[in-house]
Design a protein around this motif. Structure first.
Motif, PDB file in Angstrom:
ATOM      1  N   LEU A  33      -6.184  -3.755  -4.588  1.00 14.34           N
ATOM      2  CA  LEU A  33      -5.262  -4.897  -4.620  1.00 14.34           C
ATOM      3  C   LEU A  33      -5.936  -6.122  -5.217  1.00 14.34           C
ATOM      4  N   LEU A  34      -7.184  -6.351  -4.838  1.00 10.23           N
ATOM      5  CA  LEU A  34      -7.916  -7.515  -5.343  1.00 10.23           C
ATOM      6  C   LEU A  34      -8.213  -7.401  -6.836  1.00 10.23           C
ATOM      7  N   GLY A  36      -6.169  -6.230  -8.957  1.00 10.59           N
ATOM      8  CA  GLY A  36      -4.926  -6.662  -9.583  1.00 10.59           C
ATOM      9  C   GLY A  36      -4.470  -5.822 -10.755  1.00 10.59           C
ATOM     10  N   ALA A  40       1.287  -3.515  -6.338  1.00  6.89           N
ATOM     11  CA  ALA A  40       1.032  -3.375  -4.901  1.00  6.89           C
ATOM     12  C   ALA A  40       1.902  -2.272  -4.307  1.00  6.89           C
ATOM     13  N   TRP A  41       3.158  -2.186  -4.717  1.00  2.00           N
ATOM     14  CA  TRP A  41       4.048  -1.163  -4.167  1.00  2.00           C
ATOM     15  C   TRP A  41       3.530   0.240  -4.469  1.00  2.00           C
ATOM     16  N   ALA A 138      -0.905  -5.061   2.174  1.00  2.00           N
ATOM     17  CA  ALA A 138      -0.605  -5.468   0.800  1.00  2.00           C
ATOM     18  C   ALA A 138       0.130  -6.804   0.771  1.00  2.00           C
ATOM     19  N   LEU A 141      -2.225  -9.692   1.497  1.00  2.88           N
ATOM     20  CA  LEU A 141      -3.153 -10.041   0.412  1.00  2.88           C
ATOM     21  C   LEU A 141      -2.464 -10.623  -0.809  1.00  2.88           C
ATOM     22  N   THR A 142      -1.221 -10.268  -1.030  1.00  2.00           N
ATOM     23  CA  THR A 142      -0.554 -10.726  -2.240  1.00  2.00           C
ATOM     24  C   THR A 142       0.265 -11.991  -2.049  1.00  2.00           C
ATOM     25  N   TYR A 143       0.515 -12.382  -0.790  1.00  2.00           N
ATOM     26  CA  TYR A 143       1.315 -13.594  -0.571  1.00  2.00           C
ATOM     27  C   TYR A 143       0.611 -14.589   0.287  1.00  2.00           C
TER      28      TYR A 143
END
Length: 143
Positions: A33-34, A36, A40-41, A138, A141-143
């Motif tokens: 995830l980091l 990028g 994410a899904w 997820a 980490l993404t929001y």
């Protein structure tokens, strides 16, 4: 090709983490995830599939426990298995929503196999639990 290797690594880490290996698939998910480089899904789906399939292996071990419980490689200690069976008897199939929790999730999956839980109900509840955990990570980490 690199994307395929990353996704395969996540799948294998998630699968192994739900079986006999003491791995933390969340670390692999977070790392990807980091980076990028992946949606994410997609990472959540791959990790969830791997982890759910690993739990299915534990369910199958529970179904066949009379052949495996005394083997050294068996993933659950007798004490943990007895505790999981007691928990499962007390709380029923809904306890499978805790299958994502470290140290109790694997014994719960084995206990569900021992207790002859319906495969489709088992799979649905475990998939919801596993996917929920990865989705929360997820999303966090993404929001």
């Amino acid at each position: 090709m690199s994307e395929l290797i990353s996704l395969a690594s996540l799948f294998l880490a998630a699968f192994a983490a739900a079986t006999i290996f003491p791995l933390q698939s969340e670390a692999v998910l977070i790392g990807l995830l980091l980076q990028g480089e992946h949606a994410a899904w997609l990472l959540v789906v791959v990790a969830s599939l791997g982890n759910t399939l690993g739990s299915i292996v534990n369910w199958l071990l529970g179904r066949s426990i009379e052949h495996f419980h005394d083997k050294r490689w068996f993933p659950v200690k007798q004490h943990d298995l007895e505790r999981a069976q007691s928990w499962y008897k007390r709380h029923g199939r809904w306890s499978l929503l805790l299958s994502w929790v470290p140290f109790i999730g694997d014994p719960l999956a084995v206990a569900a196999g021992i207790m002859r839980e319906n495969f489709f109900i088992f799979t649905a509840l475990v998939a919801v639990a596993k996917t929920g955990r990865y989705a929360v990570i997820a999303f966090g980490l993404t929001y």
